[in-house]
Design an enzyme around this catalytic site. Structure first.
Site, PDB file in Angstrom:
ATOM      1  N   CYS A   1       0.860  -1.182   0.000  1.00 37.51           N
ATOM      2  CA  CYS A   1       0.000   0.000   0.000  1.00 37.51           C
ATOM      3  C   CYS A   1       0.898   1.234   0.000  1.00 37.51           C
ATOM      4  CB  CYS A   1      -0.972   0.019   1.179  1.00 37.51           C
ATOM      5  SG  CYS A   1      -0.241   0.419   2.768  1.00 37.51           S
ATOM      6  N   GLY A   2       0.318   2.382  -0.022  1.00 37.94           N
ATOM      7  CA  GLY A   2       1.084   3.616  -0.132  1.00 37.94           C
ATOM      8  C   GLY A   2       2.055   3.848   1.006  1.00 37.94           C
TER       9      GLY A   2
END
Length: 93
Positions: A7-8
């Protein structure tokens, strides 16, 4: 099988994805390990992974990696993750 959940930031949604990927592996009867990474470290971490699970947006940022990249639309949908991992396993024979 080694999976990488990306994820980011590597802390929030990747933990949700990791947990649901572990459930998917269990339902498929596959031994596996799921690690998490943020997009900044994912390329390096993908070197030792078989499969990278991430969103469509981050898959584009990830670029070319040796692991198979699987785009997950809904990180909380265990059925979606199970189906996509099943397809990966079938393609590998």
């Amino acid at each position: 099988m080694k999976l990488l959940a990306v994820c980011g930031m590597g802390i929030g949604t990747s933990i949700i994805l990791k947990t649901n990927a572990e459930k998917a592996l269990q339902s498929l009867g596959v031994d596996g390990e799921v690690e998490v990474a943020d997009i900044g470290t994912a390329r390096g971490a993908a070197v030792t992974a078989d499969v990278v699970l991430t969103s469509g947006e981050l898959a584009a940022e990830l670029g070319e990696v040796s692991a198979e990249v699987v785009v997950v639309d809904n990180f909380v949908d265990v059925d979606e993750i199970t189906g996509k991992l099943s397809a990966v396993l079938e393609s590998r024979g």
